[in-house]
Enzyme design. Structure first.
Site, PDB file in Angstrom:
ATOM      1  N   ASN A  13      76.681 106.378  -5.230  1.00 15.55           N
ATOM      2  CA  ASN A  13      75.512 105.537  -4.954  1.00 15.55           C
ATOM      3  C   ASN A  13      74.587 105.735  -6.159  1.00 15.55           C
ATOM      4  O   ASN A  13      74.009 106.815  -6.333  1.00 15.55           O
ATOM      5  CB  ASN A  13      74.852 106.010  -3.665  1.00 15.55           C
ATOM      6  CG  ASN A  13      73.907 105.016  -3.027  1.00 15.55           C
ATOM      7  OD1 ASN A  13      73.187 105.385  -2.109  1.00 15.55           O
ATOM      8  ND2 ASN A  13      73.875 103.779  -3.464  1.00 15.55           N
ATOM      9  N   CYS A  76      65.857 106.537   1.136  1.00 14.22           N
ATOM     10  CA  CYS A  76      67.280 106.533   0.821  1.00 14.22           C
ATOM     11  C   CYS A  76      67.715 107.976   0.633  1.00 14.22           C
ATOM     12  O   CYS A  76      67.168 108.684  -0.212  1.00 14.22           O
ATOM     13  CB  CYS A  76      67.530 105.721  -0.452  1.00 14.22           C
ATOM     14  SG  CYS A  76      69.223 105.822  -1.087  1.00 14.22           S
ATOM     15  N   CYS A 220      76.220 106.068   1.399  1.00  9.52           N
ATOM     16  CA  CYS A 220      74.885 105.828   1.955  1.00  9.52           C
ATOM     17  C   CYS A 220      74.507 107.042   2.789  1.00  9.52           C
ATOM     18  O   CYS A 220      75.133 107.322   3.807  1.00  9.52           O
ATOM     19  CB  CYS A 220      74.879 104.552   2.808  1.00  9.52           C
ATOM     20  SG  CYS A 220      73.278 104.206   3.569  1.00  9.52           S
TER      21      CYS A 220
END
Length: 274
Positions: A13, A76, A220
């Protein structure tokens, strides 16, 4: 003249990081467009989002994340690890620190072990009530809906996540199924979508279609946390869960606090010519 940036990744990511600890580098009104332009993997730098690190009046540092669709994400998990890796290497923070996000203050423990950087983030407490996700319907009830042929659960782990359990994750196309659930009318702000396969007693394998990126990402952190939280609530796993993402494993521990442990790497430093 140019703008220095750092490219970082956590389990694949990946993010562009801009340092605004001393002064604003990208004007506020330009941040969304900047993310849209430079996250492009062919005409820009390439990334799942742009992280801005700055000083905070409430925590050790502040993190903002702008996504390729020009939206600003509440938080995040992988992004926090990458930002803390950057901050730790530059001695902005120590092994224990706090990060201000739109979803609240996130405590983080980080450092190097055998040459590898790892961070443990205390994640937001998973919120299962529809009102907190947010999702339509009775605000106090939990989300469980049939969308197409799939049973969909949902939880907020800092951002809204839908969780779908499947028999074989390799047979799923997140780019086809993801947008259908992500844009379902029961999610007024949209939702990230996680397709989850139970591999063993305490191991899950997931693929995630991310809101804001509008595509599948390699990992994620909030999605891994959401998947583990739903799996544990349904009795599929225990409290200590290994979540295998496309880019590598994350460890989620569910207790009085929910923690996520994973790596972060600095890939390269560049100078953006404008």
């Amino acid at each position: 003249m140019g703008i220095e940036f750092v490219k970082l990744q956590g389990n694949g990511n990946d993010f562009i990081l801009i340092n605004e600890m001393e002064n604003e580098v990208i004007p506020e009104e330009m941040k969304p467009k900047f993310a849209m332009l430079f996250c492009d993997r062919r005409f820009g730098i390439g990334g799942d989002g742009v992280l801005f690190i700055s000083k905070s009046e409430q925590a050790d540092v502040r993190m903002r994340l702008f996504q390729p669709d020009e939206s600003e994400a509440e938080m995040c998990g992988n992004g926090i690890r990458c930002l803390v890796r950057y901050a730790f290497d530059r001695e902005y923070v120590k092994e224990e620190c706090t990060v201000e996000t739109l979803a609240g203050i996130m405590p983080v423990k980080s450092g190097y072990h055998a040459g590898e950087f790892f961070a443990v983030i205390t994640m937001p407490t998973p919120a299962f009530a529809r009102g907190a996700i947010p999702a339509t319907g009775d605000a106090d009830s939990e989300y469980s809906e049939e969308i197409g042929t799939y049973q969909v659960y949902a939880v907020n782990t800092g951002v809204p996540h839908a969780v779908v359990f499947v028999d074989e994750i390799g047979a799923i196309d997140p780019l086809t199924l993801g947008p259908v659930i992500r844009n379902h009318p029961t999610f007024p702000k949209g939702a990230n979508v996680n397709f989850v396969e139970k591999v063993s007693e305490n191991t899950l394998r997931i693929r995630t279609f991310e809101r804001g990126v509008e595509g599948e990402t390699w990992s994620c952190g909030t999605g891994a946390t959401a998947s583990a939280a739903v799996a544990h609530k349904l009795g599929y796993t225990g409290k200590d869960v290994l979540v295998e993402t496309k880019g590598g494993p994350l460890r989620i521990v569910i207790g009085d606090e929910v923690t996520m442990t994973g790596p972060a790497e600095s890939v390269f430093i560049g100078l953006l010519q404008l």
